[in-house]
Design a protein around this motif. Structure first.
Motif, short mmCIF file in Angstrom:
data_model
loop_
_atom_site.label_atom_id
_atom_site.label_comp_id
_atom_site.label_asym_id
_atom_site.label_seq_id
_atom_site.Cartn_x
_atom_site.Cartn_y
_atom_site.Cartn_z
N LYS A 234 0.83 -1.20 0.00
CA LYS A 234 0.00 0.00 0.00
C LYS A 234 0.87 1.27 0.00
CE LYS A 234 -3.82 2.15 2.52
NZ LYS A 234 -4.71 2.03 3.68
N THR A 235 1.97 1.23 0.81
CA THR A 235 2.88 2.37 0.85
C THR A 235 3.56 2.58 -0.50
OG1 THR A 235 3.27 1.94 3.20
CG2 THR A 235 4.84 3.34 2.06
N ILE A 236 4.00 1.46 -1.13
CA ILE A 236 4.65 1.56 -2.44
C ILE A 236 3.70 2.14 -3.47
CG2 ILE A 236 5.62 0.19 -4.32
CD1 ILE A 236 6.72 -1.70 -2.15
N VAL A 237 2.44 1.68 -3.44
CA VAL A 237 1.46 2.19 -4.40
C VAL A 237 1.23 3.68 -4.18
CG1 VAL A 237 -0.95 2.04 -5.13
CG2 VAL A 237 0.36 -0.04 -4.73
N ASN A 238 1.13 4.08 -2.91
CA ASN A 238 0.96 5.52 -2.62
C ASN A 238 2.16 6.32 -3.12
OD1 ASN A 238 -1.54 5.17 -1.38
ND2 ASN A 238 -0.61 4.75 0.61
N ASN A 239 3.38 5.78 -2.90
CA ASN A 239 4.57 6.48 -3.38
C ASN A 239 4.58 6.57 -4.90
OD1 ASN A 239 5.52 6.85 -0.77
ND2 ASN A 239 6.66 4.92 -0.77
N LEU A 240 4.16 5.46 -5.55
CA LEU A 240 4.08 5.49 -7.00
C LEU A 240 3.08 6.53 -7.48
CD1 LEU A 240 4.25 1.69 -7.88
CD2 LEU A 240 5.99 3.41 -8.30
N ASP A 241 1.95 6.63 -6.77
CA ASP A 241 0.97 7.65 -7.14
C ASP A 241 1.56 9.05 -7.00
OD1 ASP A 241 -0.92 5.75 -7.72
OD2 ASP A 241 -1.82 5.78 -5.71
N ASN A 242 2.27 9.27 -5.86
CA ASN A 242 2.87 10.59 -5.65
C ASN A 242 3.95 10.87 -6.70
OD1 ASN A 242 1.29 11.01 -3.39
ND2 ASN A 242 2.78 10.03 -2.03
N SER A 243 4.77 9.83 -7.01
CA SER A 243 5.81 10.01 -8.03
C SER A 243 5.19 10.30 -9.38
CB SER A 243 6.68 8.76 -8.11
OG SER A 243 7.30 8.51 -6.86
N SER A 244 4.08 9.61 -9.67
CA SER A 244 3.40 9.85 -10.95
C SER A 244 2.91 11.28 -11.04
CB SER A 244 2.24 8.86 -11.10
OG SER A 244 1.52 9.11 -12.28
N LEU A 245 2.39 11.80 -9.93
CA LEU A 245 1.95 13.19 -9.92
C LEU A 245 3.12 14.15 -10.15
CD1 LEU A 245 -0.61 13.10 -6.96
CD2 LEU A 245 -1.13 13.18 -9.40
N GLU A 246 4.25 13.87 -9.46
CA GLU A 246 5.42 14.74 -9.62
C GLU A 246 5.96 14.68 -11.05
OE1 GLU A 246 6.59 16.87 -7.52
OE2 GLU A 246 5.15 16.34 -5.95
N ILE A 247 5.96 13.44 -11.63
CA ILE A 247 6.44 13.31 -13.01
C ILE A 247 5.53 14.07 -13.95
CG2 ILE A 247 6.73 11.64 -14.89
CD1 ILE A 247 7.67 9.64 -12.74
N ASN A 248 4.24 14.00 -13.71
CA ASN A 248 3.31 14.76 -14.55
C ASN A 248 3.58 16.26 -14.45
OD1 ASN A 248 1.97 12.49 -15.48
ND2 ASN A 248 0.54 12.48 -13.76
N ARG A 249 3.86 16.72 -13.24
CA ARG A 249 4.16 18.15 -13.08
C ARG A 249 5.45 18.53 -13.82
NH1 ARG A 249 3.03 18.60 -6.53
NH2 ARG A 249 0.75 18.24 -6.65
N VAL A 250 6.50 17.67 -13.69
CA VAL A 250 7.77 17.95 -14.36
C VAL A 250 7.58 17.98 -15.87
CG1 VAL A 250 10.10 17.06 -14.81
CG2 VAL A 250 9.18 17.06 -12.48
N VAL A 251 6.82 16.99 -16.38
CA VAL A 251 6.58 16.94 -17.83
C VAL A 251 5.82 18.17 -18.29
CG1 VAL A 251 5.35 15.67 -19.63
CG2 VAL A 251 6.69 14.43 -17.94
N THR A 252 4.85 18.59 -17.45
CA THR A 252 4.09 19.79 -17.80
C THR A 252 4.99 21.02 -17.85
OG1 THR A 252 2.11 18.86 -16.77
CG2 THR A 252 2.12 21.23 -17.16
N ASN A 253 5.84 21.15 -16.82
CA ASN A 253 6.77 22.28 -16.80
C ASN A 253 7.75 22.22 -17.97
OD1 ASN A 253 5.59 23.30 -14.47
ND2 ASN A 253 6.94 22.08 -13.14
#
Length: 325
Positions: A234-253
């Protein structure tokens, strides 16, 4: 004609014996009817007395305890029966006792049976009225029996019709009994059903084994049932979700930066879109490299010049000292 002495004696004996028999019969009848003992009255009400008459016996638990003294019609549905009961029996009869009308044998006279209650109530008092239960009369039994016979006759007739149709091969049962081919097909179908049932049983056993193996922590599914492993996943999945959000932000920027570089007027835009500027930068870098080479040559010449030779020697000595240290 005068009677002789013997005749007078025989007549006296006959009269005495007859009187004794009369007294004895009167006593027996009176004792049976509870005429000479201490008695008291007890009442009950029936809907139908079923041929009960005055003088019939009253029994309590199968023992004669009294007689019927009176039958009075109260209304069209209630008939009061007055019973005279031996006083010694009153202490055994409880207030929850029930009176019923029965027959003395199969063809005997009607009697009143007093059935004991649960025994938790107080004993009855003289003049009390106890409950009654009306049993099914003989006429009702005969009517019911007549209806039963009629129904049995109809049932027999219908059963005979059904058996005739079966013997003629009509209907499903008739076909099963008379059609040999259908019987063979049915037998084969039952055989296949038996095989299917066996296979289903084996599949169920295998499924049960599989479900049991899922509880074992040595396999993946059993491991997933472990609370610690589940929390880690569950923790890994949450971290993956957070990482996915950060990656989306970086890609957007990054997309925004690329668009700004492509559409802007800065140096990067010129470098990426103006080939003349690139050529100038290349020629400038070439000139810088050539100037650097010439500068190196000038420095070497200065090292050999007698004006700067002492300075460079001191620098070399100082480097050697630092290296030794």
């Amino acid at each position: 004609m005068e009677k002789t002495t013997s005749q007078k004696i025989r007549l006296g004996l006959f009269v005495i014996i007859g009187l004794l028999i009369f007294i004895l019969a009167t006593y027996l009848i009176g004792d049976k009817q509870k005429m000479f003992g201490k008695t008291s009255h007890l009442e009950t009400v029936f809907n139908n007395v079923n041929g009960l008459q005055i003088g019939n016996n009253v029994r309590y638990s199968g023992v004669n305890v009294g007689t019927v003294r009176g039958i009075e019609m109260l209304n069209d549905t209630n008939i009061k029966v007055d019973m005279i009961i031996d006083k010694t029996i009153f202490k055994h009869i409880k207030k929850d006792a029930v009176a019923t009308i029965g027959s003395d044998g199969l063809v005997g006279s009607m009697i009143i049976n007093i059935l004991p209650g649960k025994g938790t109530d107080a004993p009855v008092e003289p003049g009390d009225e106890i409950r009654s239960v009306n049993r099914v009369s003989t006429d009702e039994l005969l009517n019911t029996l007549s209806k039963t016979n009629n129904n049995a006759a109809l049932l027999t007739e219908n059963l005979l019709t059904i058996t005739e149709e079966i013997n003629a091969g009509k209907g499903t049962v008739g076909l099963l009994l008379n059609d040999a081919e259908l019987a063979r097909d049915l037998k084969q179908t039952m055989h296949y059903l038996k095989i299917s049932g066996r296979e289903t049983s084996n599949a169920t056993k295998n499924l049960n084994k599989l479900l049991e193996s899922m509880n074992n922590k040595d396999n993946v599914i059993g491991l997933l049932k472990d609370t610690a492993v589940a929390n880690s996943i569950k923790t890994i999945v949450n971290n993956l979700d957070n990482s996915s959000l950060e990656i989306n932000r970086v890609v957007t920027n990054l997309n925004k930066t690329i668009l700004n570089i492509k559409d802007g007027k800065g140096a990067l835009n010129y470098l990426s879109n103006d080939p003349n500027l690139v050529n100038k930068i290349d020629s400038t870098m070439t000139n810088v490299n050539e100037s650097s080479a010439k500068l190196n040559e000038n420095l070497e010449a200065l090292k050999h010049n007698f004006l700067f030779r002492g300075y460079f020697r001191r620098l070399e000595k100082q480097k050697l000292k630092e290296q030794k240290k």
